[in-house]
Design a protein around this motif. Sequence first.
Motif, PDB file in Angstrom:
ATOM      1  N   MET A  20       0.820  -1.185   0.000  1.00 33.69           N
ATOM      2  CA  MET A  20       0.000   0.000   0.000  1.00 33.69           C
ATOM      3  C   MET A  20       0.870   1.258   0.000  1.00 33.69           C
ATOM      4  O   MET A  20       0.495   2.250  -0.576  1.00 33.69           O
ATOM      5  N   LYS A  21       2.017   1.165   0.659  1.00 32.86           N
ATOM      6  CA  LYS A  21       2.916   2.310   0.701  1.00 32.86           C
ATOM      7  C   LYS A  21       3.418   2.662  -0.690  1.00 32.86           C
ATOM      8  O   LYS A  21       3.539   3.836  -1.041  1.00 32.86           O
ATOM      9  N   VAL A  22       3.684   1.624  -1.469  1.00 34.81           N
ATOM     10  CA  VAL A  22       4.196   1.837  -2.823  1.00 34.81           C
ATOM     11  C   VAL A  22       3.119   2.479  -3.688  1.00 34.81           C
ATOM     12  O   VAL A  22       3.397   3.406  -4.453  1.00 34.81           O
ATOM     13  N   VAL A  23       1.889   2.023  -3.530  1.00 31.57           N
ATOM     14  CA  VAL A  23       0.772   2.588  -4.300  1.00 31.57           C
ATOM     15  C   VAL A  23       0.586   4.052  -3.938  1.00 31.57           C
ATOM     16  O   VAL A  23       0.406   4.908  -4.815  1.00 31.57           O
ATOM     17  N   CYS A  24       0.646   4.355  -2.646  1.00 31.66           N
ATOM     18  CA  CYS A  24       0.490   5.740  -2.204  1.00 31.66           C
ATOM     19  C   CYS A  24       1.606   6.623  -2.736  1.00 31.66           C
ATOM     20  O   CYS A  24       1.366   7.751  -3.163  1.00 31.66           O
ATOM     21  N   ALA A  25       2.828   6.113  -2.730  1.00 34.28           N
ATOM     22  CA  ALA A  25       3.951   6.877  -3.260  1.00 34.28           C
ATOM     23  C   ALA A  25       3.766   7.130  -4.754  1.00 34.28           C
ATOM     24  O   ALA A  25       4.053   8.225  -5.252  1.00 34.28           O
ATOM     25  N   TYR A  26       3.263   6.135  -5.463  1.00 30.90           N
ATOM     26  CA  TYR A  26       3.006   6.294  -6.901  1.00 30.90           C
ATOM     27  C   TYR A  26       1.959   7.372  -7.143  1.00 30.90           C
ATOM     28  O   TYR A  26       2.122   8.236  -8.004  1.00 30.90           O
ATOM     29  N   LEU A  27       0.881   7.321  -6.357  1.00 25.20           N
ATOM     30  CA  LEU A  27      -0.173   8.325  -6.518  1.00 25.20           C
ATOM     31  C   LEU A  27       0.330   9.726  -6.166  1.00 25.20           C
ATOM     32  O   LEU A  27      -0.036  10.698  -6.836  1.00 25.20           O
ATOM     33  N   LEU A  28       1.162   9.829  -5.143  1.00 27.90           N
ATOM     34  CA  LEU A  28       1.730  11.134  -4.799  1.00 27.90           C
ATOM     35  C   LEU A  28       2.604  11.669  -5.929  1.00 27.90           C
ATOM     36  O   LEU A  28       2.582  12.865  -6.235  1.00 27.90           O
ATOM     37  N   ALA A  29       3.374  10.794  -6.546  1.00 28.80           N
ATOM     38  CA  ALA A  29       4.214  11.219  -7.664  1.00 28.80           C
ATOM     39  C   ALA A  29       3.350  11.699  -8.826  1.00 28.80           C
ATOM     40  O   ALA A  29       3.665  12.719  -9.452  1.00 28.80           O
ATOM     41  N   CYS A  30       2.265  10.984  -9.086  1.00 27.50           N
ATOM     42  CA  CYS A  30       1.367  11.395 -10.171  1.00 27.50           C
ATOM     43  C   CYS A  30       0.686  12.724  -9.861  1.00 27.50           C
ATOM     44  O   CYS A  30       0.542  13.586 -10.739  1.00 27.50           O
ATOM     45  N   LEU A  31       0.278  12.894  -8.607  1.00 26.85           N
ATOM     46  CA  LEU A  31      -0.336  14.162  -8.216  1.00 26.85           C
ATOM     47  C   LEU A  31       0.655  15.315  -8.293  1.00 26.85           C
ATOM     48  O   LEU A  31       0.273  16.457  -8.534  1.00 26.85           O
ATOM     49  N   GLY A  32       1.924  15.007  -8.106  1.00 24.12           N
ATOM     50  CA  GLY A  32       2.970  16.020  -8.193  1.00 24.12           C
ATOM     51  C   GLY A  32       3.353  16.395  -9.611  1.00 24.12           C
ATOM     52  O   GLY A  32       4.188  17.262  -9.821  1.00 24.12           O
ATOM     53  N   GLY A  33       2.769  15.729 -10.602  1.00 25.27           N
ATOM     54  CA  GLY A  33       3.031  16.080 -11.991  1.00 25.27           C
ATOM     55  C   GLY A  33       3.872  15.079 -12.757  1.00 25.27           C
ATOM     56  O   GLY A  33       4.067  15.230 -13.953  1.00 25.27           O
ATOM     57  N   ASN A  34       4.367  14.048 -12.114  1.00 26.41           N
ATOM     58  CA  ASN A  34       5.168  13.033 -12.785  1.00 26.41           C
ATOM     59  C   ASN A  34       4.223  11.922 -13.245  1.00 26.41           C
ATOM     60  O   ASN A  34       3.808  11.080 -12.461  1.00 26.41           O
ATOM     61  N   SER A  35       3.874  11.916 -14.537  1.00 32.59           N
ATOM     62  CA  SER A  35       2.877  10.955 -15.034  1.00 32.59           C
ATOM     63  C   SER A  35       3.405   9.535 -15.136  1.00 32.59           C
ATOM     64  O   SER A  35       2.633   8.581 -15.154  1.00 32.59           O
TER      65      SER A  35
END
Length: 112
Positions: free
Chosen positions: A1-16
């Motif tokens: 779950m931590k990895v998924v959250c980190a991925y979503l944070l990266a996407c929200l930060g602009g890194n598609s």
Amino acid sequence: MKVVCAYLLACLGGNSTPSADDLKNILGSVGIEGDEGRLQLFMDQIAGKSIEEVIASGRGKLASVPSGGGGGGVAVSAAPSSGGGAAAEPAKEEKVEAKEESDDDMGFSLFD
């Protein structure tokens, strides 16, 4: 779950298309050490998909998850649950009547 959250944070930060190193950096910024095996498994499963596709497919899977609940009051049953453990019975209140103390000893005795 931590990895998924980190991925979503990266996407929200602009890194598609965040990389495994990006996810490690995000996790490391909050003191979490990223597990190589889980990171690689996640990156393999997410490869070639946009975040919108992943969320859309996840919503379909989420619809089949039982969520229970529904409001209202709570019903208490005396039958044991199927959880394997013994159900605790509600404590029966016993009325304890105080003994009448005699006036002869004035509330205390020699052996108290």
